[in-house]
Design an enzyme around this catalytic site. Structure first.
Site, PDB file in Angstrom:
ATOM      1  N   ARG A   1       0.813   4.378   1.021  1.00 53.07           N
ATOM      2  CA  ARG A   1       0.315   5.156   1.605  1.00 53.07           C
ATOM      3  C   ARG A   1       1.007   4.626   3.735  1.00 53.07           C
ATOM      4  O   ARG A   1       1.542   4.794   4.484  1.00 53.07           O
ATOM      5  CB  ARG A   1      -1.334   5.491   2.595  1.00 53.07           C
ATOM      6  CG  ARG A   1      -1.556   5.806   1.606  1.00 53.07           C
ATOM      7  CD  ARG A   1      -3.622   5.538   1.926  1.00 53.07           C
ATOM      8  NE  ARG A   1      -4.187   4.013   1.519  1.00 53.07           N
ATOM      9  CZ  ARG A   1      -5.137   3.689   1.912  1.00 53.07           C
ATOM     10  NH1 ARG A   1      -6.369   4.523   2.107  1.00 53.07           N
ATOM     11  NH2 ARG A   1      -5.283   1.931   2.179  1.00 53.07           N
TER      12      ARG A   1
ATOM     13  N   ASP B   1       0.872  -0.584  -0.259  1.00 50.67           N
ATOM     14  CA  ASP B   1      -0.040  -0.139  -0.396  1.00 50.67           C
ATOM     15  C   ASP B   1       0.830   0.962  -0.152  1.00 50.67           C
ATOM     16  O   ASP B   1       1.563   1.219   1.371  1.00 50.67           O
ATOM     17  CB  ASP B   1      -1.279  -0.016   1.219  1.00 50.67           C
ATOM     18  CG  ASP B   1      -1.874   0.950   1.043  1.00 50.67           C
ATOM     19  OD1 ASP B   1      -1.768   1.983   1.120  1.00 50.67           O
ATOM     20  OD2 ASP B   1      -2.975   0.583   1.411  1.00 50.67           O
TER      21      ASP B   1
HETATM   22 ZN   LIG Z   1      -2.770  -3.436   2.538  1.00 48.80          ZN
END
Ligand SMILES: [Zn+2]
Length: 205
Positions: free
Chosen positions: A45, A43
């Site tokens: 983020r 991910d």
């Molecule tokens: Zn994830």
């Protein structure tokens, strides 16, 4: 952001590092001696260095969808072997995050193609903890994110790489952490596996 902007940003970053520490790259390019292996989600983020303020050279990194440690994944196991046997990291950090899209997809029963095969590993975790998870409602996803991290810590501990490190008496700790996208904070799930000198196995030496 247009992609050329990334290259401009890179020059700004490198020049800023040099202004703060003029010989940083001179020292850094010769070798790496990270104390930490980070096994995290792909991910965008959850970038390890940015969320912990660490610098290049401090953390060896492996990332995949939903931060899984699967005993048939030669990529993850190669990273783990290199980190433990060559770099001799002191800590292995298995780091999940709340609201993980991979974990959410595994909870929903869609046909996901190839990625579905990968996420079946999370379905196994769900099945293992079904009694705890099935009564939950809004917090079911986040609890499964935590439980999956806990299981991945155990999976790291069960690899032959860690078993061999234990026999050698190598000091190493495996930790399970989870990152909160809503406030940027990491929580320690308190599921450490600690190897130390006393584990040294005389019969293997
Ligand atoms: Zn994830």
């Amino acid at each position: 952001m247009i992609y050329e902007r990334l290259l401009e940003k890179n020059i700004e970053w490198a020049e800023k590092i040099k202004r703060n520490e003029s010989d940083f790259f001179e020292k850094n390019h010769k070798e790496q001696k990270p104390n930490f292996l980070w096994i995290g989600c792909s991910d965008s983020r959850v970038p390890s260095d940015q969320i912990m303020g660490t610098m290049p050279g401090e953390i060896f990194v492996h990332r995949n969808i939903a931060n899984l440690v699967v005993n048939s994944d030669i990529n993850c196991l190669s990273v783990l072997q290199y980190a433990v046997e060559t770099l001799k990291v002191k800590h292995i950090l298995v780091v999940g995050h709340y609201g993980c899209g991979g974990v959410r997809a595994a909870m929903e029963q869609h046909n996901l193609g190839i990625i579905g095969n990968w996420l079946n590993n999370i379905k196994d975790v769900y099945n293992l903890y079904e009694n705890e998870l099935s009564p939950l409602d809004d917090d079911k996803l986040d609890r499964l994110c935590e439980l999956s991290v806990i299981e991945q810590v155990k999976n790291v501990g069960r690899t032959s790489i860690i078993e061999n490190a234990r026999c050698r008496g190598q000091e190493i700790s495996i930790h399970g952490w989870i990152y909160n996208l809503k406030d940027g904070k990491i929580k320690d799930l308190g599921v450490n596996i600690d190897l130390d000198k006393s584990d040294e196995c005389q019969s293997c030496l």
